[in-house]
Motif scaffolding. Sequence first.
Motif, short mmCIF file in Angstrom:
data_model
loop_
_atom_site.label_atom_id
_atom_site.label_comp_id
_atom_site.label_asym_id
_atom_site.label_seq_id
_atom_site.Cartn_x
_atom_site.Cartn_y
_atom_site.Cartn_z
N VAL A 149 99.12 -40.40 -78.33
CA VAL A 149 99.64 -40.96 -80.08
C VAL A 149 99.70 -43.07 -79.72
O VAL A 149 98.50 -43.39 -80.51
CB VAL A 149 100.91 -40.53 -80.81
N GLY A 150 99.71 -43.20 -78.68
CA GLY A 150 99.85 -44.21 -78.67
C GLY A 150 98.36 -44.98 -78.24
O GLY A 150 98.04 -45.94 -78.42
N ARG A 151 97.99 -44.19 -78.68
CA ARG A 151 96.26 -44.37 -78.34
C ARG A 151 95.01 -44.85 -79.61
O ARG A 151 93.97 -44.50 -79.84
CB ARG A 151 95.23 -43.35 -77.53
N LEU A 152 95.78 -44.05 -80.78
CA LEU A 152 95.52 -43.86 -81.66
C LEU A 152 95.12 -45.04 -82.83
O LEU A 152 95.73 -45.83 -82.07
CB LEU A 152 96.20 -42.85 -82.61
N SER A 153 93.88 -45.27 -83.05
CA SER A 153 94.25 -46.63 -84.12
C SER A 153 93.92 -46.11 -85.53
O SER A 153 93.42 -45.12 -86.02
CB SER A 153 93.25 -47.56 -83.27
N GLY A 154 93.68 -47.33 -86.23
CA GLY A 154 93.22 -47.44 -87.70
C GLY A 154 93.97 -45.84 -88.65
O GLY A 154 95.14 -46.27 -88.59
N ALA A 155 93.65 -45.61 -89.12
CA ALA A 155 94.33 -44.57 -90.64
C ALA A 155 94.73 -44.14 -89.53
O ALA A 155 95.76 -43.10 -90.25
CB ALA A 155 93.10 -44.00 -91.25
N ALA A 156 94.45 -43.03 -88.50
CA ALA A 156 94.90 -41.79 -87.60
C ALA A 156 95.81 -42.89 -87.03
O ALA A 156 97.88 -41.75 -87.15
CB ALA A 156 94.07 -41.84 -86.18
N ALA A 157 96.72 -43.75 -86.72
CA ALA A 157 97.97 -44.26 -86.16
C ALA A 157 98.62 -44.66 -87.44
O ALA A 157 100.24 -44.99 -87.12
CB ALA A 157 98.14 -45.94 -85.81
N ASP A 158 97.86 -45.13 -88.69
CA ASP A 158 98.95 -44.78 -89.76
C ASP A 158 99.57 -44.02 -90.06
O ASP A 158 100.63 -44.13 -91.07
CB ASP A 158 97.93 -45.70 -91.18
N GLU A 159 98.44 -42.57 -89.82
CA GLU A 159 99.30 -41.67 -90.51
C GLU A 159 100.18 -41.33 -89.92
O GLU A 159 101.39 -40.54 -89.54
CB GLU A 159 97.86 -40.93 -90.83
N ALA A 160 99.92 -41.33 -88.32
CA ALA A 160 101.23 -40.78 -87.34
C ALA A 160 102.48 -41.80 -87.18
O ALA A 160 102.97 -41.01 -87.20
CB ALA A 160 100.26 -41.47 -86.01
N LYS A 161 102.44 -42.74 -88.18
CA LYS A 161 104.00 -43.34 -87.66
C LYS A 161 104.57 -42.65 -88.93
O LYS A 161 106.01 -42.36 -88.59
CB LYS A 161 103.60 -44.50 -89.09
N GLY A 162 104.42 -41.42 -89.85
CA GLY A 162 104.65 -40.67 -89.93
C GLY A 162 105.13 -39.07 -89.89
O GLY A 162 106.10 -38.29 -90.97
#
Length: 171
Positions: free
Chosen positions: A79-92
């Motif tokens: 999860v820490g490696r995610l960026s952009g839209a994927a990182a935003d999605e992961a917040k939920g």
Amino acid sequence: MQMSDGERLIAIMLAEVMQELKIDRELDPKLVKTLVMDKDEWALRRVYPGIFDSEEPSDEVVKETGDILWMFSIIESSVGRLSGAAADEAKGWHYKQWRGFDGNNDPHYGVARTMIETLGEFSDSRKGVNLNSHTQSTLPRYRRMYEKFHAYVQASEASPLSVDALRDLCA
């Protein structure tokens, strides 16, 4: 649990020393002293169940605890490696971070505490994390997650986990 007169005297004296020195620990010396003086040892077991467990955890509980902590290390790193839209999605995603085990009803809690705090295992990602989830619902959820996670490991798709795999596990 029944205490001998000598054990009762020692417990009271130690509680008084803790009170006098204002030692702040998980045990409440005033409460311990009161319960021991009133011969309510049953209440000590009720208030501090982890201290008086008569059986050590099974090998299965130890292995499962390690497996779950390892899984969350991989999940959190991925999860820490995610960026952009994927990182935003992961917040939920609710289960993107380990939330502990139930400290009152789950032997995994004591095993995790020893692994993390005493042995220093998994400690990099556990600093400042409350080990007690205060709910019995976490372990069944972790088990369902681990079953899926294990399939990703077997397919060599767990290092790091893809966005789809993370969504499958954490959402």
